[in-house]
Design a protein around this motif. Structure first.
Motif, PDB file in Angstrom:
ATOM      1  N   LEU A 144     -20.319  44.263  31.952  1.00 43.07           N
ATOM      2  CA  LEU A 144     -21.200  42.931  32.410  1.00 43.07           C
ATOM      3  C   LEU A 144     -21.743  42.333  31.197  1.00 43.07           C
ATOM      4  N   GLY A 145     -21.118  43.409  30.314  1.00 51.93           N
ATOM      5  CA  GLY A 145     -21.245  42.356  28.505  1.00 51.93           C
ATOM      6  C   GLY A 145     -21.525  40.713  28.482  1.00 51.93           C
ATOM      7  N   GLY A 146     -22.458  39.909  27.828  1.00 52.14           N
ATOM      8  CA  GLY A 146     -21.605  38.910  27.775  1.00 52.14           C
ATOM      9  C   GLY A 146     -21.273  37.588  28.819  1.00 52.14           C
ATOM     10  N   LEU A 147     -21.937  37.969  29.866  1.00 57.14           N
ATOM     11  CA  LEU A 147     -21.461  37.556  31.464  1.00 57.14           C
ATOM     12  C   LEU A 147     -22.774  36.710  31.279  1.00 57.14           C
ATOM     13  N   ARG A 148     -21.890  35.109  31.698  1.00 55.25           N
ATOM     14  CA  ARG A 148     -23.364  34.091  32.059  1.00 55.25           C
ATOM     15  C   ARG A 148     -23.606  34.405  33.708  1.00 55.25           C
ATOM     16  N   LEU A 149     -25.202  34.642  33.785  1.00 55.61           N
ATOM     17  CA  LEU A 149     -25.604  35.116  35.114  1.00 55.61           C
ATOM     18  C   LEU A 149     -26.843  34.045  35.321  1.00 55.61           C
ATOM     19  N   ARG A 150     -26.349  32.660  35.311  1.00 55.42           N
ATOM     20  CA  ARG A 150     -28.247  32.524  34.505  1.00 55.42           C
ATOM     21  C   ARG A 150     -28.131  31.755  36.306  1.00 55.42           C
ATOM     22  N   GLU A 151     -29.426  31.881  36.392  1.00 51.77           N
ATOM     23  CA  GLU A 151     -30.573  32.095  37.993  1.00 51.77           C
ATOM     24  C   GLU A 151     -29.196  32.555  38.937  1.00 51.77           C
ATOM     25  N   ALA A 152     -28.313  33.362  39.021  1.00 53.32           N
ATOM     26  CA  ALA A 152     -27.478  34.350  39.530  1.00 53.32           C
ATOM     27  C   ALA A 152     -29.120  34.799  40.124  1.00 53.32           C
ATOM     28  N   ASP A 153     -28.953  35.658  41.650  1.00 56.18           N
ATOM     29  CA  ASP A 153     -29.726  36.137  42.685  1.00 56.18           C
ATOM     30  C   ASP A 153     -29.658  37.328  42.398  1.00 56.18           C
ATOM     31  N   LEU A 154     -29.899  38.412  42.276  1.00 49.37           N
ATOM     32  CA  LEU A 154     -29.986  40.148  41.609  1.00 49.37           C
ATOM     33  C   LEU A 154     -30.841  40.538  42.162  1.00 49.37           C
ATOM     34  N   THR A 155     -31.669  40.354  43.225  1.00 45.02           N
ATOM     35  CA  THR A 155     -32.850  40.559  44.443  1.00 45.02           C
ATOM     36  C   THR A 155     -32.260  42.022  44.935  1.00 45.02           C
ATOM     37  N   GLY A 156     -32.861  43.353  44.597  1.00 46.47           N
ATOM     38  CA  GLY A 156     -32.657  44.121  45.345  1.00 46.47           C
ATOM     39  C   GLY A 156     -31.508  44.951  45.139  1.00 46.47           C
ATOM     40  N   ALA A 157     -30.810  44.261  43.608  1.00 41.47           N
ATOM     41  CA  ALA A 157     -29.018  44.738  43.402  1.00 41.47           C
ATOM     42  C   ALA A 157     -29.503  46.471  42.435  1.00 41.47           C
ATOM     43  N   ASP A 158     -28.530  46.791  42.778  1.00 36.79           N
ATOM     44  CA  ASP A 158     -28.636  48.442  42.062  1.00 36.79           C
ATOM     45  C   ASP A 158     -27.780  48.311  40.608  1.00 36.79           C
ATOM     46  N   LEU A 159     -28.519  48.091  39.668  1.00 36.53           N
ATOM     47  CA  LEU A 159     -28.083  47.735  37.960  1.00 36.53           C
ATOM     48  C   LEU A 159     -28.390  49.111  37.282  1.00 36.53           C
ATOM     49  N   THR A 160     -27.857  50.504  37.678  1.00 37.45           N
ATOM     50  CA  THR A 160     -27.603  51.668  37.213  1.00 37.45           C
ATOM     51  C   THR A 160     -26.771  51.450  36.143  1.00 37.45           C
ATOM     52  N   ARG A 161     -27.471  51.390  35.003  1.00 36.79           N
ATOM     53  CA  ARG A 161     -26.571  52.309  33.602  1.00 36.79           C
ATOM     54  C   ARG A 161     -25.198  50.886  33.272  1.00 36.79           C
ATOM     55  N   VAL A 162     -25.634  49.575  33.781  1.00 33.02           N
ATOM     56  CA  VAL A 162     -24.569  48.392  33.674  1.00 33.02           C
ATOM     57  C   VAL A 162     -25.187  48.605  32.611  1.00 33.02           C
ATOM     58  N   ASP A 163     -23.364  47.508  31.600  1.00 37.38           N
ATOM     59  CA  ASP A 163     -23.791  47.231  30.207  1.00 37.38           C
ATOM     60  C   ASP A 163     -24.481  45.514  31.119  1.00 37.38           C
ATOM     61  N   LEU A 164     -25.347  44.773  30.026  1.00 39.63           N
ATOM     62  CA  LEU A 164     -25.338  43.802  30.207  1.00 39.63           C
ATOM     63  C   LEU A 164     -25.698  43.542  28.926  1.00 39.63           C
ATOM     64  N   ARG A 165     -25.674  44.020  27.854  1.00 44.16           N
ATOM     65  CA  ARG A 165     -25.333  43.239  26.666  1.00 44.16           C
ATOM     66  C   ARG A 165     -24.637  42.290  25.942  1.00 44.16           C
ATOM     67  N   GLY A 166     -25.824  41.060  25.591  1.00 41.07           N
ATOM     68  CA  GLY A 166     -25.401  40.341  25.212  1.00 41.07           C
ATOM     69  C   GLY A 166     -25.396  38.748  26.286  1.00 41.07           C
ATOM     70  N   ALA A 167     -25.485  39.637  27.863  1.00 37.21           N
ATOM     71  CA  ALA A 167     -25.280  38.321  28.573  1.00 37.21           C
ATOM     72  C   ALA A 167     -26.467  37.282  28.826  1.00 37.21           C
ATOM     73  N   ASP A 168     -26.686  36.374  30.064  1.00 36.09           N
ATOM     74  CA  ASP A 168     -27.528  35.260  29.761  1.00 36.09           C
ATOM     75  C   ASP A 168     -27.827  34.973  31.202  1.00 36.09           C
ATOM     76  N   LEU A 169     -29.414  36.145  30.901  1.00 37.49           N
ATOM     77  CA  LEU A 169     -29.770  35.847  32.679  1.00 37.49           C
ATOM     78  C   LEU A 169     -31.106  35.102  32.459  1.00 37.49           C
ATOM     79  N   SER A 170     -30.607  34.175  31.918  1.00 37.95           N
ATOM     80  CA  SER A 170     -31.718  32.908  31.879  1.00 37.95           C
ATOM     81  C   SER A 170     -31.922  32.741  33.272  1.00 37.95           C
ATOM     82  N   GLY A 171     -33.386  32.585  34.373  1.00 36.79           N
ATOM     83  CA  GLY A 171     -33.315  32.489  34.896  1.00 36.79           C
ATOM     84  C   GLY A 171     -33.185  32.830  36.552  1.00 36.79           C
TER      85      GLY A 171
END
Length: 197
Positions: A119-146
């Motif tokens: 998921l590198g570079g993905l825009r995830l602004r104000e996304a709801d990831l509550t309780g999600a399993d992100l084990t070994r996920v590539d989130l480099r450069g993603a926008d997780l603000s909020g």
């Protein structure tokens, strides 16, 4: 292209189809097979997908807005520069999944298993990831603000370069996650430390 509205599609076999700029609004798709389909520039707004298979499908520059996915499978799917703004995923199979760019702002992925997703570079602004399993996920450069990361699993997750502004980091278990120096300062500040020389 004519917009298809208020239609219901059940048990359709659309495997291997190639659609270009198809448009659907307020439609329902149940037990539909999009395996190995190639969708380019398609728009789905306010649609419901139930038990739909997107296995090995390629979606490019598609917009799937404020829609709901229940028990859908995205095994080995590739999403390139797609917009899923405001959509919701419930009990879906999302691995392995590759997402290249795009916008998942305000998306709900509560409790979803995204282990090893790219998921590198993905825009995830104000996304709801509550309780999600992100084990070994590539989130480099993603926008997780909020974004909401309460009870998320981040074991081995690569967050380097990701925007974590506005994230309630005090309640996030970052054990095993890879972060950069700027993010380390954010975490320290969240726990009340004063960062400085």
């Amino acid at each position: 292209m004519e917009v298809v509205r208020n239609e219901r599609f059940t048990a359709e076999d659309w495997a291997l189809v190639e659609w270009d700029r198809a448009q659907y609004e307020d439609c329902a798709f149940h037990d539909v097979d999009f395996s190995e389909a190639r969708l380019t520039g398609c728009t789905f707004a306010h649609c419901h997908f139930g038990n739909v298979r997107f296995n090995a499908a390629e979606l490019m520059t598609c917009a799937i807005l404020q829609s709901e996915f229940q028990r859908c499978s995205f095994f080995d799917a590739r999403l390139t520069e797609c917009k899923f703004t405001g959509s919701q995923f419930v009990d879906c199979g999302l691995r392995p999944l590759t997402v290249e760019g795009g916008d998942f702002s305000f998306v709900s992925l509560r409790g979803q298993n995204l282990t090893a997703a790219k998921l590198g570079g993905l825009r995830l602004r104000e996304a709801d990831l509550t309780g999600a399993d992100l084990t070994r996920v590539d989130l480099r450069g993603a926008d997780l603000s909020g974004a909401h990361l309460k009870d998320v699993v981040l074991k081995g997750t690569d967050l380097r370069g990701a925007d974590l502004n506005g994230v309630a980091l005090r309640g996030v278990d970052l054990t095993g996650a890879k972060i950069d120096l700027a993010q380390a300062a954010l975490v320290a500040t969240a726990y009340g430390a004063v960062v400085g020389d």
